[in-house]
Each structure stands twice: as structure tokens, then as C-alpha cells.
Scaffold this motif. Structure first.
Motif, PDB file in Angstrom:
ATOM      1  N   MET A  69       5.465  -6.101  -8.542  1.00 26.02           N
ATOM      2  CA  MET A  69       5.557  -5.150  -7.434  1.00 26.02           C
ATOM      3  C   MET A  69       5.237  -3.766  -7.997  1.00 26.02           C
ATOM      4  O   MET A  69       5.569  -3.463  -9.137  1.00 26.02           O
ATOM      5  CB  MET A  69       6.962  -5.170  -6.844  1.00 26.02           C
ATOM      6  CG  MET A  69       7.354  -6.541  -6.320  1.00 26.02           C
ATOM      7  SD  MET A  69       6.308  -7.095  -4.978  1.00 26.02           S
ATOM      8  CE  MET A  69       7.352  -6.722  -3.616  1.00 26.02           C
ATOM      9  N   HIS A  70       4.603  -2.939  -7.204  1.00 28.07           N
ATOM     10  CA  HIS A  70       4.132  -1.635  -7.656  1.00 28.07           C
ATOM     11  C   HIS A  70       4.732  -0.524  -6.794  1.00 28.07           C
ATOM     12  O   HIS A  70       5.094  -0.752  -5.648  1.00 28.07           O
ATOM     13  CB  HIS A  70       2.610  -1.550  -7.554  1.00 28.07           C
ATOM     14  CG  HIS A  70       1.910  -2.717  -8.166  1.00 28.07           C
ATOM     15  ND1 HIS A  70       1.702  -2.843  -9.517  1.00 28.07           N
ATOM     16  CD2 HIS A  70       1.379  -3.834  -7.604  1.00 28.07           C
ATOM     17  CE1 HIS A  70       1.053  -3.963  -9.764  1.00 28.07           C
ATOM     18  NE2 HIS A  70       0.853  -4.589  -8.624  1.00 28.07           N
ATOM     19  N   VAL A  85      -6.931   1.985  -1.581  1.00 23.52           N
ATOM     20  CA  VAL A  85      -6.092   1.812  -2.756  1.00 23.52           C
ATOM     21  C   VAL A  85      -6.100   0.342  -3.139  1.00 23.52           C
ATOM     22  O   VAL A  85      -5.811  -0.516  -2.312  1.00 23.52           O
ATOM     23  CB  VAL A  85      -4.639   2.266  -2.489  1.00 23.52           C
ATOM     24  CG1 VAL A  85      -3.764   2.038  -3.705  1.00 23.52           C
ATOM     25  CG2 VAL A  85      -4.602   3.720  -2.065  1.00 23.52           C
ATOM     26  N   THR A  86      -6.448   0.051  -4.374  1.00 22.99           N
ATOM     27  CA  THR A  86      -6.387  -1.311  -4.893  1.00 22.99           C
ATOM     28  C   THR A  86      -5.221  -1.402  -5.862  1.00 22.99           C
ATOM     29  O   THR A  86      -5.140  -0.633  -6.809  1.00 22.99           O
ATOM     30  CB  THR A  86      -7.689  -1.701  -5.623  1.00 22.99           C
ATOM     31  OG1 THR A  86      -8.778  -1.566  -4.716  1.00 22.99           O
ATOM     32  CG2 THR A  86      -7.625  -3.128  -6.149  1.00 22.99           C
ATOM     33  N   VAL A  87      -4.322  -2.332  -5.603  1.00 22.41           N
ATOM     34  CA  VAL A  87      -3.157  -2.528  -6.448  1.00 22.41           C
ATOM     35  C   VAL A  87      -3.213  -3.963  -6.942  1.00 22.41           C
ATOM     36  O   VAL A  87      -3.234  -4.892  -6.139  1.00 22.41           O
ATOM     37  CB  VAL A  87      -1.851  -2.292  -5.656  1.00 22.41           C
ATOM     38  CG1 VAL A  87      -0.646  -2.458  -6.547  1.00 22.41           C
ATOM     39  CG2 VAL A  87      -1.854  -0.924  -5.006  1.00 22.41           C
ATOM     40  N   GLN A  88      -3.270  -4.123  -8.255  1.00 23.62           N
ATOM     41  CA  GLN A  88      -3.316  -5.489  -8.770  1.00 23.62           C
ATOM     42  C   GLN A  88      -2.742  -5.573 -10.172  1.00 23.62           C
ATOM     43  O   GLN A  88      -2.737  -4.612 -10.903  1.00 23.62           O
ATOM     44  CB  GLN A  88      -4.736  -6.036  -8.756  1.00 23.62           C
ATOM     45  CG  GLN A  88      -5.682  -5.339  -9.719  1.00 23.62           C
ATOM     46  CD  GLN A  88      -7.094  -5.881  -9.601  1.00 23.62           C
ATOM     47  OE1 GLN A  88      -7.547  -6.194  -8.515  1.00 23.62           O
ATOM     48  NE2 GLN A  88      -7.761  -5.997 -10.714  1.00 23.62           N
ATOM     49  N   SER A  89      -2.268  -6.747 -10.503  1.00 22.36           N
ATOM     50  CA  SER A  89      -1.778  -7.040 -11.840  1.00 22.36           C
ATOM     51  C   SER A  89      -2.388  -8.359 -12.269  1.00 22.36           C
ATOM     52  O   SER A  89      -2.922  -9.103 -11.455  1.00 22.36           O
ATOM     53  CB  SER A  89      -0.250  -7.134 -11.842  1.00 22.36           C
ATOM     54  OG  SER A  89       0.165  -8.227 -11.034  1.00 22.36           O
ATOM     55  N   SER A  90      -2.299  -8.662 -13.531  1.00 21.14           N
ATOM     56  CA  SER A  90      -2.892  -9.902 -14.014  1.00 21.14           C
ATOM     57  C   SER A  90      -2.132 -11.128 -13.514  1.00 21.14           C
ATOM     58  O   SER A  90      -2.708 -12.184 -13.326  1.00 21.14           O
ATOM     59  CB  SER A  90      -2.944  -9.916 -15.548  1.00 21.14           C
ATOM     60  OG  SER A  90      -1.648  -9.753 -16.077  1.00 21.14           O
ATOM     61  N   ALA A 148       0.146  -3.034   6.693  1.00 19.30           N
ATOM     62  CA  ALA A 148       0.879  -3.748   5.646  1.00 19.30           C
ATOM     63  C   ALA A 148       2.395  -3.567   5.734  1.00 19.30           C
ATOM     64  O   ALA A 148       3.126  -4.228   5.014  1.00 19.30           O
ATOM     65  CB  ALA A 148       0.389  -3.311   4.271  1.00 19.30           C
ATOM     66  N   GLY A 149       2.861  -2.655   6.563  1.00 16.11           N
ATOM     67  CA  GLY A 149       4.299  -2.459   6.714  1.00 16.11           C
ATOM     68  C   GLY A 149       4.948  -1.572   5.666  1.00 16.11           C
ATOM     69  O   GLY A 149       6.165  -1.501   5.596  1.00 16.11           O
ATOM     70  N   VAL A 195       5.229  -2.426  -3.541  1.00 15.54           N
ATOM     71  CA  VAL A 195       3.969  -2.814  -2.913  1.00 15.54           C
ATOM     72  C   VAL A 195       3.394  -4.028  -3.644  1.00 15.54           C
ATOM     73  O   VAL A 195       3.291  -4.033  -4.870  1.00 15.54           O
ATOM     74  CB  VAL A 195       2.962  -1.640  -2.945  1.00 15.54           C
ATOM     75  CG1 VAL A 195       1.625  -2.053  -2.363  1.00 15.54           C
ATOM     76  CG2 VAL A 195       3.538  -0.435  -2.211  1.00 15.54           C
ATOM     77  N   ARG A 196       3.021  -5.021  -2.894  1.00 18.65           N
ATOM     78  CA  ARG A 196       2.419  -6.229  -3.467  1.00 18.65           C
ATOM     79  C   ARG A 196       0.948  -5.980  -3.810  1.00 18.65           C
ATOM     80  O   ARG A 196       0.326  -5.076  -3.274  1.00 18.65           O
ATOM     81  CB  ARG A 196       2.499  -7.385  -2.480  1.00 18.65           C
ATOM     82  CG  ARG A 196       3.910  -7.810  -2.171  1.00 18.65           C
ATOM     83  CD  ARG A 196       3.900  -9.082  -1.333  1.00 18.65           C
ATOM     84  NE  ARG A 196       5.232  -9.478  -0.952  1.00 18.65           N
ATOM     85  CZ  ARG A 196       6.061 -10.165  -1.717  1.00 18.65           C
ATOM     86  NH1 ARG A 196       5.697 -10.539  -2.914  1.00 18.65           N
ATOM     87  NH2 ARG A 196       7.272 -10.476  -1.289  1.00 18.65           N
ATOM     88  N   ASP A 197       0.397  -6.815  -4.693  1.00 13.63           N
ATOM     89  CA  ASP A 197      -1.027  -6.737  -5.023  1.00 13.63           C
ATOM     90  C   ASP A 197      -1.850  -6.776  -3.740  1.00 13.63           C
ATOM     91  O   ASP A 197      -1.523  -7.500  -2.803  1.00 13.63           O
ATOM     92  CB  ASP A 197      -1.448  -7.926  -5.892  1.00 13.63           C
ATOM     93  CG  ASP A 197      -0.962  -7.814  -7.328  1.00 13.63           C
ATOM     94  OD1 ASP A 197      -0.343  -6.798  -7.677  1.00 13.63           O
ATOM     95  OD2 ASP A 197      -1.211  -8.754  -8.093  1.00 13.63           O
ATOM     96  N   GLY A 198      -2.921  -6.009  -3.708  1.00 14.30           N
ATOM     97  CA  GLY A 198      -3.802  -6.019  -2.542  1.00 14.30           C
ATOM     98  C   GLY A 198      -4.680  -4.796  -2.490  1.00 14.30           C
ATOM     99  O   GLY A 198      -4.593  -3.908  -3.335  1.00 14.30           O
TER     100      GLY A 198
END
Length: 92
Positions: free
Chosen positions: A33-34, A23-28, A58-59, A75-78
Motif C-alpha cells: 500500500m502506498h 499517477v502510476t503507483v506500483q510495487s514489484s 477509486a474512492g 493506495v493500492r497499485d494502479g
């Protein structure tokens, strides 16, 4: 077990089909937080309640509801491996 997950992140969606899932979570901005939400089902599409869903190392973790649904909040970007486990099910 399989899952169909949606990443609630500024309209970004990810569909996953294997375990562990990438899973890739990212914002510009990198400061958003997601929430990652989804449902866990077996190969016959029956829901799996009380399964543990986590982002490895990641906890972040959640337990599925009686309807098989889960939310991993804030969830933080990552880039993460999404892991699903439950006693009595094979982890492949």
C-alpha cells in the motif's frame, strides 16, 4: 491550481504538473500500500487550503490542510487520475 506530488512507494517518486494528473503507483509484489503526499498551490505559488484531492473513480480522497498539504493513504497499485478541485477555481 497545480501540485507537486511525491509517491511514497519504495523510493518511487512522481512529479506532476497538470490537472488531472496521471499517477502510476506500483510495487514489484503488487501487495504494497502506498501514500501519495503533496501540496496544492496556485499559479503564484500561494497554498490552497481546503481543496479536495481525489483519485478519480477509486474512492481515495483528502482535503488540503491550511498549509495546502494532503495525503492519500493506503493506495493500492494502479494508474489513477489525480483530481484537485475547490470552489472559485477553474478546473482546466
Amino acid at each position: 491550481m497545480s501540485a507537486s506530488s511525491t509517491v511514497d512507494a519504495l523510493g518511487v517518486e512522481a512529479t506532476v504538473a497538470n490537472n488531472p494528473f496521471r499517477v502510476t503507483v506500483q510495487s514489484s509484489s503488487g501487495w504494497v500500500m502506498h501514500n501519495i503526499t503533496g501540496a496544492v498551490v496556485d499559479t503564484a505559488n500561494a497554498v490552497i487550503a481546503n481543496a479536495m484531492v481525489s483519485l478519480e473513480g477509486a474512492g481515495y480522497f483528502a482535503t488540503t490542510t491550511a498549509a495546502g498539504q494532503f495525503t492519500l493513504a493506503n493506495v493500492r497499485d494502479g494508474v489513477y487520475n489525480l483530481k484537485i478541485s475547490k470552489t472559485g477555481y477553474y478546473e482546466g
